[in-house]
Design a protein around this motif. Structure first.
Motif, PDB file in Angstrom:
ATOM      1  N   GLY A 157     -21.465  51.815  -0.570  1.00 29.83           N
ATOM      2  CA  GLY A 157     -21.199  51.083  -1.646  1.00 29.83           C
ATOM      3  C   GLY A 157     -19.922  51.061  -2.292  1.00 29.83           C
ATOM      4  O   GLY A 157     -19.050  50.029  -2.632  1.00 29.83           O
ATOM      5  N   ILE A 158     -19.254  52.463  -2.295  1.00 37.68           N
ATOM      6  CA  ILE A 158     -18.273  52.739  -2.979  1.00 37.68           C
ATOM      7  C   ILE A 158     -16.995  52.130  -2.164  1.00 37.68           C
ATOM      8  O   ILE A 158     -16.091  51.684  -2.475  1.00 37.68           O
ATOM      9  CB  ILE A 158     -17.974  54.115  -3.390  1.00 37.68           C
ATOM     10  N   ARG A 159     -17.263  52.588  -0.802  1.00 36.86           N
ATOM     11  CA  ARG A 159     -16.206  52.290   0.392  1.00 36.86           C
ATOM     12  C   ARG A 159     -16.048  50.735   0.134  1.00 36.86           C
ATOM     13  O   ARG A 159     -14.964  50.279   0.281  1.00 36.86           O
ATOM     14  CB  ARG A 159     -16.626  52.953   1.621  1.00 36.86           C
ATOM     15  N   GLN A 160     -17.064  50.017   0.292  1.00 42.72           N
ATOM     16  CA  GLN A 160     -17.230  48.489   0.390  1.00 42.72           C
ATOM     17  C   GLN A 160     -16.506  47.998  -0.860  1.00 42.72           C
ATOM     18  O   GLN A 160     -15.565  47.055  -0.733  1.00 42.72           O
ATOM     19  CB  GLN A 160     -18.594  48.027   0.391  1.00 42.72           C
ATOM     20  N   ARG A 161     -16.920  48.437  -1.716  1.00 40.41           N
ATOM     21  CA  ARG A 161     -15.980  47.978  -3.218  1.00 40.41           C
ATOM     22  C   ARG A 161     -14.665  48.103  -3.339  1.00 40.41           C
ATOM     23  O   ARG A 161     -13.830  47.410  -3.614  1.00 40.41           O
ATOM     24  CB  ARG A 161     -16.727  48.321  -4.429  1.00 40.41           C
ATOM     25  N   LEU A 162     -14.214  49.130  -2.903  1.00 40.20           N
ATOM     26  CA  LEU A 162     -12.664  49.715  -2.603  1.00 40.20           C
ATOM     27  C   LEU A 162     -12.172  48.773  -1.561  1.00 40.20           C
ATOM     28  O   LEU A 162     -11.119  48.074  -1.920  1.00 40.20           O
ATOM     29  CB  LEU A 162     -12.560  51.159  -2.234  1.00 40.20           C
ATOM     30  N   ASP A 163     -12.740  48.435  -0.647  1.00 39.28           N
ATOM     31  CA  ASP A 163     -12.255  47.306   0.348  1.00 39.28           C
ATOM     32  C   ASP A 163     -12.203  46.169  -0.137  1.00 39.28           C
ATOM     33  O   ASP A 163     -10.870  45.425   0.332  1.00 39.28           O
ATOM     34  CB  ASP A 163     -12.995  47.552   1.737  1.00 39.28           C
ATOM     35  N   ASP A 164     -13.061  45.587  -0.952  1.00 43.39           N
ATOM     36  CA  ASP A 164     -12.974  44.603  -1.476  1.00 43.39           C
ATOM     37  C   ASP A 164     -11.907  44.054  -2.341  1.00 43.39           C
ATOM     38  O   ASP A 164     -11.560  43.004  -2.584  1.00 43.39           O
ATOM     39  CB  ASP A 164     -14.341  44.185  -2.328  1.00 43.39           C
ATOM     40  N   ILE A 165     -11.529  45.106  -3.121  1.00 41.54           N
ATOM     41  CA  ILE A 165     -10.344  45.162  -3.917  1.00 41.54           C
ATOM     42  C   ILE A 165      -8.843  45.384  -3.323  1.00 41.54           C
ATOM     43  O   ILE A 165      -8.121  45.509  -3.920  1.00 41.54           O
ATOM     44  CB  ILE A 165     -10.585  45.759  -5.440  1.00 41.54           C
ATOM     45  N   GLY A 166      -9.112  45.465  -2.017  1.00 40.56           N
ATOM     46  CA  GLY A 166      -7.843  45.778  -1.350  1.00 40.56           C
ATOM     47  C   GLY A 166      -7.348  47.312  -1.462  1.00 40.56           C
ATOM     48  O   GLY A 166      -6.381  47.568  -0.922  1.00 40.56           O
ATOM     49  N   CYS A 167      -8.245  48.256  -1.842  1.00 38.68           N
ATOM     50  CA  CYS A 167      -7.892  49.622  -1.973  1.00 38.68           C
ATOM     51  C   CYS A 167      -8.444  50.439  -0.521  1.00 38.68           C
ATOM     52  O   CYS A 167      -9.557  50.678  -0.759  1.00 38.68           O
ATOM     53  CB  CYS A 167      -8.449  50.284  -3.286  1.00 38.68           C
ATOM     54  N   HIS A 168      -7.633  50.739   0.277  1.00 36.30           N
ATOM     55  CA  HIS A 168      -8.312  51.311   1.166  1.00 36.30           C
ATOM     56  C   HIS A 168      -8.140  52.769   1.307  1.00 36.30           C
ATOM     57  O   HIS A 168      -8.043  53.293   2.453  1.00 36.30           O
ATOM     58  CB  HIS A 168      -7.458  50.566   2.652  1.00 36.30           C
ATOM     59  N   VAL A 169      -7.767  53.355   0.261  1.00 34.98           N
ATOM     60  CA  VAL A 169      -7.429  55.098   0.165  1.00 34.98           C
ATOM     61  C   VAL A 169      -8.713  55.639   1.241  1.00 34.98           C
ATOM     62  O   VAL A 169      -9.778  55.441   0.690  1.00 34.98           O
ATOM     63  CB  VAL A 169      -7.082  55.450  -1.206  1.00 34.98           C
ATOM     64  N   PRO A 170      -8.498  56.550   2.001  1.00 37.17           N
ATOM     65  CA  PRO A 170      -9.529  57.231   2.730  1.00 37.17           C
ATOM     66  C   PRO A 170     -10.195  58.139   1.497  1.00 37.17           C
ATOM     67  O   PRO A 170      -9.629  58.752   0.833  1.00 37.17           O
ATOM     68  CB  PRO A 170      -8.781  57.995   3.614  1.00 37.17           C
ATOM     69  N   LEU A 171     -11.606  58.188   1.778  1.00 39.70           N
ATOM     70  CA  LEU A 171     -12.452  58.971   1.000  1.00 39.70           C
ATOM     71  C   LEU A 171     -12.962  60.236   1.649  1.00 39.70           C
ATOM     72  O   LEU A 171     -13.273  60.088   2.744  1.00 39.70           O
ATOM     73  CB  LEU A 171     -13.778  58.336   0.515  1.00 39.70           C
ATOM     74  N   VAL A 172     -12.756  61.297   0.955  1.00 36.94           N
ATOM     75  CA  VAL A 172     -13.342  62.529   1.385  1.00 36.94           C
ATOM     76  C   VAL A 172     -14.692  62.874   0.888  1.00 36.94           C
ATOM     77  O   VAL A 172     -14.645  62.849  -0.514  1.00 36.94           O
ATOM     78  CB  VAL A 172     -12.322  63.472   1.136  1.00 36.94           C
ATOM     79  N   GLY A 173     -15.537  63.324   1.512  1.00 34.22           N
ATOM     80  CA  GLY A 173     -16.921  63.891   0.809  1.00 34.22           C
ATOM     81  C   GLY A 173     -16.957  65.274   0.684  1.00 34.22           C
ATOM     82  O   GLY A 173     -16.478  66.024   1.464  1.00 34.22           O
ATOM     83  N   ASP A 174     -17.339  65.721  -0.576  1.00 35.18           N
ATOM     84  CA  ASP A 174     -17.354  67.183  -0.803  1.00 35.18           C
ATOM     85  C   ASP A 174     -19.067  67.581  -0.914  1.00 35.18           C
ATOM     86  O   ASP A 174     -19.472  67.161  -1.638  1.00 35.18           O
ATOM     87  CB  ASP A 174     -16.682  67.510  -2.416  1.00 35.18           C
ATOM     88  N   PHE A 175     -19.157  68.416   0.191  1.00 40.22           N
ATOM     89  CA  PHE A 175     -20.275  69.029   0.455  1.00 40.22           C
ATOM     90  C   PHE A 175     -20.800  70.251   0.157  1.00 40.22           C
ATOM     91  O   PHE A 175     -20.022  71.322   0.535  1.00 40.22           O
ATOM     92  CB  PHE A 175     -20.952  68.674   1.996  1.00 40.22           C
ATOM     93  N   HIS A 176     -21.755  70.551  -0.469  1.00 33.50           N
ATOM     94  CA  HIS A 176     -22.257  72.121  -0.902  1.00 33.50           C
ATOM     95  C   HIS A 176     -23.579  72.101  -0.678  1.00 33.50           C
ATOM     96  O   HIS A 176     -24.358  71.287  -1.021  1.00 33.50           O
ATOM     97  CB  HIS A 176     -21.736  72.541  -2.485  1.00 33.50           C
ATOM     98  N   PHE A 177     -24.214  73.156  -0.087  1.00 32.00           N
ATOM     99  CA  PHE A 177     -25.607  73.530  -0.018  1.00 32.00           C
ATOM    100  C   PHE A 177     -26.540  72.767   0.636  1.00 32.00           C
ATOM    101  O   PHE A 177     -27.249  73.308   1.456  1.00 32.00           O
ATOM    102  CB  PHE A 177     -26.288  73.567  -1.555  1.00 32.00           C
TER     103      PHE A 177
END
Ligand code: SF4
Length: 413
Positions: free
Chosen positions: A76-96
């Protein structure tokens, strides 16, 4: 100043990693990245902060993915960003629980451009290997690059114990800080080798080994850089708040960058209450720009002021011009070729004012105490106009605006 070509030609050679449209390493310009501090489950707040960081110039933005709800929120975050024309790549931070989240929520995995994993937080004993394998296989399946991000606050304790034992039984045992540094580097390199064995390509791996001490960071990265050709993410962890965080990060990173080490940087600043998260992006850009490695926004040279200035007017003008160019840059960047290389000067009196102003593309020398209340303006080294009265700031901004329109070619389209 040494040319950018000379500085960049000294950069350590590394394997380039594509993160969406952004390349890390492989000779690409040093990438600026940042991380949100919102709850990822809050899709609206996280989208807003990612967009704000991207607007400030962050070329990658990392978000925490720490729970099932956070993983569900990512698409949903990716979609909303794309909808406002913000295509910055997202990096997921995973632990455990990254192995579980990435397996259970394929849309989360697909929405991210890169995964960050921490070998110290993947699991223990036999489970560690299984969970690490799952993480790497997921990255292979979705063709995502991974940052193997070791941190001395969460160092793999089994590995640390093993290296301490090896050191204790060696004929030339080293001190505890050496062992700690060696454990960080070994953790990163062994994890990367294991990821390659599982099937992740070398050009899908970025490494980092973060510590919070400046000298330790320099030693760790020098060694890491010499022992591999993986792209390196550089940053001082837990740098701290305010000037301490900025100074510590700048001291550590500028030495390494000058030696050609570092393909992407993040400045881990603790925001002051009510402070903007984007500050870490601005600091990262300023480190790279003041070192002549990249240009992001026009630089404003301003004198510190002294007893020759009786008012704070010139400080206010310097601040207002700095804010103005950062704001305008959002538009200028889209419209004008090379405007980020423009230089401005705002000076407090006649001692260094005219000289410094002549070195800038556009400079203004304000009157010091006892000087006649006029402010000569210099454009490309020539005095063009003398401003006076109550409207100097607005008139100077207009001169800068005119300079941009006249000197920098319009971008096509
Ligand atoms: S330029 Fe003038 S006001 Fe500024 S620091 Fe130098 S002497 Fe002081």
């Amino acid at each position: 100043m040494m040319s950018q070509k000379n500085l960049t030609s000294r950069r350590r050679s590394s394997v380039g990693v594509d993160v969406g449209p952004i390349k890390i390493g492989g000779g690409a310009p040093v990438v600026v990245q940042s991380m949100t501090n919102t709850d990822t489950v809050d899709v609206v707040a996280t989208t807003e902060q990612v967009a704000q960081l991207a607007r400030a110039g962050s070329e990658l933005v990392r978000i925490t993915v720490n729970s099932a709800d956070a993983a569900k929120a990512v698409p949903g975050i990716r979609q909303r960003l794309d909808d406002i024309g913000c295509h910055v790549p997202l990096v997921g931070d995973f632990h455990f629980n990254g192995h579980k989240l990435l397996s259970s929520y394929p849309e989360c995995a697909q929405s991210l451009a890169k995964f960050r994993i921490n070998p110290g937080n993947v699991g223990k004993g036999k489970k560690r290997d299984e969970q690490f394998t799952t993480l790497i296989e997921t990255a292979c399946k979705y063709d995502k690059p991974i940052r193997i991000g070791v941190n001395w606050g969460s160092l793999d304790q089994e590995m640390l114990a093993r290296i301490m034992d090896e050191n204790a039984s060696s004929s030339d045992p080293k001190d505890a800080t050496y062992v700690m540094r060696e454990a960080l580097i070994t953790s990163a390199l062994e994890s990367a080798a294991k990821a390659e064995e599982i099937g992740l390509l070398r050009n899908r791996i970025v490494l980092s080994c973060k510590v919070s001490g400046v000298q330790d960071l320099i030693m760790v990265y020098r060694e890491l850089a010499a022992r591999c050709d993986y792209a390196l993410h550089l940053g001082l962890t837990e740098a701290g708040m305010g000037s301490k965080g900025i100074v510590a990060s700048t001291a550590a990173l500028s030495i390494l960058l000058q030696e050609g080490v570092g393909d992407t940087i993040r400045i881990s600043l603790t925001p002051e209450p009510g402070g903007s998260r984007s500050r870490e992006v601005i600091v990262a850009q300023e480190i790279l720009q003041t070192m002549g490695l990249r240009a992001f926004v026009p630089l404003v040279a301003a004198c510190p002021g002294c007893g020759r200035t009786t008012s704070t007017y010139f400080q206010e003008l310097a601040e207002s011009i700095q804010g103005y160019v950062r704001e305008e840059m959002i538009v200028w960047r889209e419209q004008y070729e090379g405007v980020e290389n423009m230089t401005l000067a705002v000076m407090g009196c006649v001692v260094n004012g005219p000289g410094e102003s002549k070195h800038a593309n556009v400079g203004i020398s304000l009157p010091g105490s006892g000087e006649s209340p006029v402010a000569p303006v210099y454009v490309d080294g020539e005095k063009t106009v003398t401003l006076k009265g109550d409207n100097i700031a607005a008139e100077f901004r207009q001169i800068v605006e005119n300079y941009v329109q006249e000197k920098y070619p319009r971008k096509a389209g």
